[in-house]
Design a protein around this motif. Structure first.
Motif, PDB file in Angstrom:
ATOM      1  N   LEU A 118      -1.775   9.925   3.671  1.00 14.81           N
ATOM      2  CA  LEU A 118      -1.432  10.084   2.550  1.00 14.81           C
ATOM      3  C   LEU A 118      -2.476  10.774   1.583  1.00 14.81           C
ATOM      4  CD1 LEU A 118       0.102   6.720   1.743  1.00 14.81           C
ATOM      5  CD2 LEU A 118       1.303   8.636   2.779  1.00 14.81           C
ATOM      6  N   PRO A 119      -2.567  12.134   1.698  1.00 13.55           N
ATOM      7  CA  PRO A 119      -3.509  12.967   1.150  1.00 13.55           C
ATOM      8  C   PRO A 119      -3.767  12.774  -0.538  1.00 13.55           C
ATOM      9  CG  PRO A 119      -1.740  14.520   1.571  1.00 13.55           C
ATOM     10  CD  PRO A 119      -1.432  12.861   2.261  1.00 13.55           C
ATOM     11  N   ASP A 120      -2.663  12.606  -1.236  1.00 15.76           N
ATOM     12  CA  ASP A 120      -3.020  12.212  -2.619  1.00 15.76           C
ATOM     13  C   ASP A 120      -3.748  11.097  -2.752  1.00 15.76           C
ATOM     14  OD1 ASP A 120      -1.360  14.262  -2.819  1.00 15.76           O
ATOM     15  OD2 ASP A 120       0.586  13.407  -3.493  1.00 15.76           O
ATOM     16  N   ARG A 121      -3.304  10.039  -1.854  1.00 16.38           N
ATOM     17  CA  ARG A 121      -4.278   8.532  -2.358  1.00 16.38           C
ATOM     18  C   ARG A 121      -5.425   8.381  -1.514  1.00 16.38           C
ATOM     19  NH1 ARG A 121      -0.075   3.720  -2.910  1.00 16.38           N
ATOM     20  NH2 ARG A 121      -2.292   2.799  -3.577  1.00 16.38           N
ATOM     21  N   ASP A 122      -5.819   9.723  -0.481  1.00 17.84           N
ATOM     22  CA  ASP A 122      -6.753   9.411   0.411  1.00 17.84           C
ATOM     23  C   ASP A 122      -6.860   8.314   1.285  1.00 17.84           C
ATOM     24  OD1 ASP A 122      -8.840  10.895   1.393  1.00 17.84           O
ATOM     25  OD2 ASP A 122     -10.412   9.693  -0.032  1.00 17.84           O
ATOM     26  N   ARG A 123      -5.644   8.008   1.614  1.00 16.88           N
ATOM     27  CA  ARG A 123      -5.285   6.705   2.482  1.00 16.88           C
ATOM     28  C   ARG A 123      -4.566   6.874   3.750  1.00 16.88           C
ATOM     29  NH1 ARG A 123      -8.649   5.244  -0.864  1.00 16.88           N
ATOM     30  NH2 ARG A 123      -8.734   3.595  -2.087  1.00 16.88           N
ATOM     31  N   CYS A 124      -4.759   5.764   4.674  1.00 18.32           N
ATOM     32  CA  CYS A 124      -3.965   5.921   5.916  1.00 18.32           C
ATOM     33  C   CYS A 124      -3.044   4.681   5.564  1.00 18.32           C
ATOM     34  CB  CYS A 124      -4.744   5.568   7.105  1.00 18.32           C
ATOM     35  SG  CYS A 124      -5.906   6.653   7.554  1.00 18.32           S
ATOM     36  N   LEU A 125      -1.706   5.130   6.119  1.00 19.12           N
ATOM     37  CA  LEU A 125      -0.759   3.964   5.983  1.00 19.12           C
ATOM     38  C   LEU A 125      -0.226   3.543   7.478  1.00 19.12           C
ATOM     39  CD1 LEU A 125       1.411   2.176   4.538  1.00 19.12           C
ATOM     40  CD2 LEU A 125       2.879   4.214   4.648  1.00 19.12           C
ATOM     41  N   VAL A 126      -0.594   2.345   7.693  1.00 13.08           N
ATOM     42  CA  VAL A 126      -0.299   1.891   8.965  1.00 13.08           C
ATOM     43  C   VAL A 126       0.430   0.371   9.118  1.00 13.08           C
ATOM     44  CG1 VAL A 126      -2.606   1.201   9.464  1.00 13.08           C
ATOM     45  CG2 VAL A 126      -1.020   1.580  11.414  1.00 13.08           C
ATOM     46  N   ASN A 127       1.504   0.062   9.497  1.00 13.06           N
ATOM     47  CA  ASN A 127       2.147  -1.177   9.541  1.00 13.06           C
ATOM     48  C   ASN A 127       2.262  -1.640   8.211  1.00 13.06           C
ATOM     49  OD1 ASN A 127       2.169  -1.320  12.384  1.00 13.06           O
ATOM     50  ND2 ASN A 127       0.284  -1.950  12.652  1.00 13.06           N
ATOM     51  N   GLY A 128       2.238  -0.956   7.222  1.00 17.55           N
ATOM     52  CA  GLY A 128       2.502  -1.194   5.932  1.00 17.55           C
ATOM     53  C   GLY A 128       1.420  -1.439   4.954  1.00 17.55           C
ATOM     54  N   ARG A 129       0.156  -1.223   5.851  1.00 17.84           N
ATOM     55  CA  ARG A 129      -1.171  -1.307   5.070  1.00 17.84           C
ATOM     56  C   ARG A 129      -1.941  -0.090   4.812  1.00 17.84           C
ATOM     57  NH1 ARG A 129      -0.735  -6.132   7.883  1.00 17.84           N
ATOM     58  NH2 ARG A 129      -0.945  -5.299   9.955  1.00 17.84           N
ATOM     59  N   LEU A 130      -2.496   0.060   3.716  1.00 16.90           N
ATOM     60  CA  LEU A 130      -3.220   1.198   3.249  1.00 16.90           C
ATOM     61  C   LEU A 130      -4.716   0.972   3.550  1.00 16.90           C
ATOM     62  CD1 LEU A 130      -1.736   2.104  -0.263  1.00 16.90           C
ATOM     63  CD2 LEU A 130      -1.587   3.407   2.064  1.00 16.90           C
ATOM     64  N   TYR A 131      -5.331   1.933   4.152  1.00 20.73           N
ATOM     65  CA  TYR A 131      -6.859   2.037   4.483  1.00 20.73           C
ATOM     66  C   TYR A 131      -7.377   3.217   3.923  1.00 20.73           C
ATOM     67  CZ  TYR A 131      -5.963  -2.010   7.758  1.00 20.73           C
ATOM     68  OH  TYR A 131      -5.535  -3.335   8.240  1.00 20.73           O
ATOM     69  N   GLY A 132      -8.532   3.039   3.614  1.00 27.87           N
ATOM     70  CA  GLY A 132      -9.405   4.395   3.351  1.00 27.87           C
ATOM     71  C   GLY A 132     -10.423   4.520   4.436  1.00 27.87           C
ATOM     72  N   VAL A 133     -11.041   5.398   4.509  1.00 25.25           N
ATOM     73  CA  VAL A 133     -12.202   6.008   5.437  1.00 25.25           C
ATOM     74  C   VAL A 133     -13.415   6.452   4.737  1.00 25.25           C
ATOM     75  CG1 VAL A 133     -12.866   6.726   7.643  1.00 25.25           C
ATOM     76  CG2 VAL A 133     -10.423   6.479   7.271  1.00 25.25           C
ATOM     77  N   GLU A 134     -14.828   5.600   4.973  1.00 28.10           N
ATOM     78  CA  GLU A 134     -15.689   5.959   4.220  1.00 28.10           C
ATOM     79  C   GLU A 134     -16.278   7.223   5.048  1.00 28.10           C
ATOM     80  OE1 GLU A 134     -17.846   2.339   4.078  1.00 28.10           O
ATOM     81  OE2 GLU A 134     -17.157   1.991   2.020  1.00 28.10           O
ATOM     82  N   VAL A 135     -17.220   7.804   4.466  1.00 24.83           N
ATOM     83  CA  VAL A 135     -17.888   9.123   5.267  1.00 24.83           C
ATOM     84  C   VAL A 135     -18.441   8.753   6.581  1.00 24.83           C
ATOM     85  CG1 VAL A 135     -19.776  10.887   5.241  1.00 24.83           C
ATOM     86  CG2 VAL A 135     -18.085  10.354   3.058  1.00 24.83           C
ATOM     87  N   PRO A 136     -18.959   7.562   6.908  1.00 22.08           N
ATOM     88  CA  PRO A 136     -19.488   7.461   8.258  1.00 22.08           C
ATOM     89  C   PRO A 136     -18.572   7.192   9.231  1.00 22.08           C
ATOM     90  CG  PRO A 136     -20.707   6.102   6.572  1.00 22.08           C
ATOM     91  CD  PRO A 136     -19.739   6.640   5.889  1.00 22.08           C
ATOM     92  N   GLY A 137     -17.446   7.116   8.611  1.00 22.68           N
ATOM     93  CA  GLY A 137     -16.259   6.265   9.510  1.00 22.68           C
ATOM     94  C   GLY A 137     -15.791   4.824   9.350  1.00 22.68           C
ATOM     95  N   THR A 138     -16.451   4.160   8.562  1.00 22.69           N
ATOM     96  CA  THR A 138     -16.161   2.721   8.337  1.00 22.69           C
ATOM     97  C   THR A 138     -14.648   2.831   7.484  1.00 22.69           C
ATOM     98  OG1 THR A 138     -18.401   2.318   7.926  1.00 22.69           O
ATOM     99  CG2 THR A 138     -17.057   0.660   7.430  1.00 22.69           C
ATOM    100  N   VAL A 139     -13.899   1.933   8.127  1.00 19.94           N
ATOM    101  CA  VAL A 139     -12.595   1.844   7.421  1.00 19.94           C
ATOM    102  C   VAL A 139     -12.476   0.536   6.545  1.00 19.94           C
ATOM    103  CG1 VAL A 139     -10.052   1.041   7.963  1.00 19.94           C
ATOM    104  CG2 VAL A 139     -11.091   2.744   9.430  1.00 19.94           C
ATOM    105  N   TYR A 140     -11.993   0.917   5.481  1.00 22.25           N
ATOM    106  CA  TYR A 140     -12.012  -0.214   4.351  1.00 22.25           C
ATOM    107  C   TYR A 140     -10.541  -0.516   3.941  1.00 22.25           C
ATOM    108  CZ  TYR A 140     -11.968   3.648   0.879  1.00 22.25           C
ATOM    109  OH  TYR A 140     -11.642   4.554   0.121  1.00 22.25           O
ATOM    110  N   PRO A 141     -10.281  -1.742   3.666  1.00 22.48           N
ATOM    111  CA  PRO A 141      -8.714  -2.269   3.393  1.00 22.48           C
ATOM    112  C   PRO A 141      -8.471  -1.954   2.003  1.00 22.48           C
ATOM    113  CG  PRO A 141     -10.194  -4.047   3.565  1.00 22.48           C
ATOM    114  CD  PRO A 141     -10.984  -2.923   3.698  1.00 22.48           C
ATOM    115  N   ASP A 142      -7.324  -1.467   1.592  1.00 25.06           N
ATOM    116  CA  ASP A 142      -6.787  -1.526   0.318  1.00 25.06           C
ATOM    117  C   ASP A 142      -5.668  -2.095  -0.018  1.00 25.06           C
ATOM    118  OD1 ASP A 142      -6.444  -0.155  -2.009  1.00 25.06           O
ATOM    119  OD2 ASP A 142      -5.847   1.464  -1.604  1.00 25.06           O
TER     120      ASP A 142
END
Lengths: 83, 237
Positions: free
Chosen positions: B151-175
């Protein structure tokens, strides 16, 4: 957000659901499966058989996705009728 | 058709034509539609939008499964291609949408997991807590397989109903999403206090218990989350 804006957002979002894209993907899958089946006929490879067999479950998932999006559109229509 | 070269050419054409990108784009589009419906109808009290969102989640999930199935087809065909034309290099997987496609992703920091929250946990404006039993590892695997919607507008991945962001080193964080609880500063402070006091309100540090910034609603919210903590004991037990 006033009700006119709400209606507009909901109507647009429903219209943007990827029904057409999934239908097109189903057609592509069907076409590619036919090409593959023709090319692989008589080869006897287990990988080839498994690849061919894997097409139908994918198509079935896509048909379910299409059905789900149709249901979503229907719910949006119900909402637009109600407000 | 018996000529291995001809068969290989057909297989390559099929691999190229598999609608991987189309399905990923479809999931992104569906995720964006869901966001817009949720934002527009929030608090309206109608059931229909909620039902629509549930159907869209179903559509995204089924499309994700179809993507996984395409991965299996691709794997099988590549395996056959390698046998058919010795020395051939398997066709590489398609790029994954969003930052997860640009760098290897790693799991969220442990501090996000409820059972790892403690006195030293840093309090931020927004603090998303992962409840025990939430299949974050499965979500990351799905992201790596390209099954998440971006979701480019929110800068988030949507998977299984959950949104996650990805920090620059590649660490995923929950939203946010099922099993993820987003707490504000006061709610998180209250949660930390409850964890430290093992749920006993009478044992709270006085500075926290008397902190006017932490309201009754904050304590209530924290208590709801604490019920999922490993140290939680029901009053009935």
């Amino acid at each position: 957000m006033d009700i006119a804006e709400v209606r507009e957002h909901v109507a647009e979002a429903a219209a943007d659901l990827p029904l057409a894209a999934l239908q097109a993907s189903l057609e592509v899958l069907d076409e590619q499966r036919s090409h593959l089946a023709e090319a692989l006929s008589g080869t006897g490879s287990e990988d080839a058989k498994a690849a061919l067999a894997a097409f139908e479950p994918v198509a079935e998932r896509l048909r379910r996705a299409v059905a789900a999006y149709r249901a979503a559109v229907s719910c949006c229509d119900d909402y637009l009728d109600a407000v | 058709m018996s000529n291995p070269g001809e068969i290989a050419a057909v297989i390559r054409a099929v691999l190229e034509a598999l609608p991987v990108d189309a399905l990923r784009a479809a999931n992104t589009a569906a995720g964006e539609s869901a966001e817009r419906i949720a934002a527009a109808t929030e608090g309206t009290g109608h059931d229909a939008p909620r039902e629509a969102l549930a159907h869209i989640a179903e559509g995204i999930e089924r499309t994700g499964e179809a993507l996984a199935g395409l991965g299996e087809i691709r794997e099988r065909l590549n395996a056959y291609l390698a046998v058919l034309v010795p020395g051939v290099e398997a066709m590489v997987a398609r790029p994954i949408a969003g930052p997860a496609g640009k760098r290897p992703i790693t799991p969220p920091n442990r501090r996000h997991h409820l059972n790892s929250v403690g006195r030293k946990s840093q309090v931020r404006e927004e603090n998303t807590v992962i409840l025990p039993g939430t299949d974050v590892r499965g979500d990351l695997d799905a992201i790596r397989r390209g099954e998440a919607a971006w979701l480019p507008d929110r800068d988030r991945c949507l998977v299984n109903g959950r949104l996650y962001g990805v920090e620059v080193p590649g660490t995923v964080y929950p939203d946010e999403g099922p099993g993820l609880v987003k707490l504000n500063r006061s709610e998180y402070k209250a949660l930390k206090g409850l964890i430290e006091a093992r749920g006993d309100m009478d044992s709270l540090p006085s500075a926290l218990a008397n902190n006017p910034a932490v309201t009754g609603a904050d304590w209530q919210r924290a208590a709801e989350v604490y019920e999922h903590h490993k140290d939680y004991r029901s009053e009935d037990t």
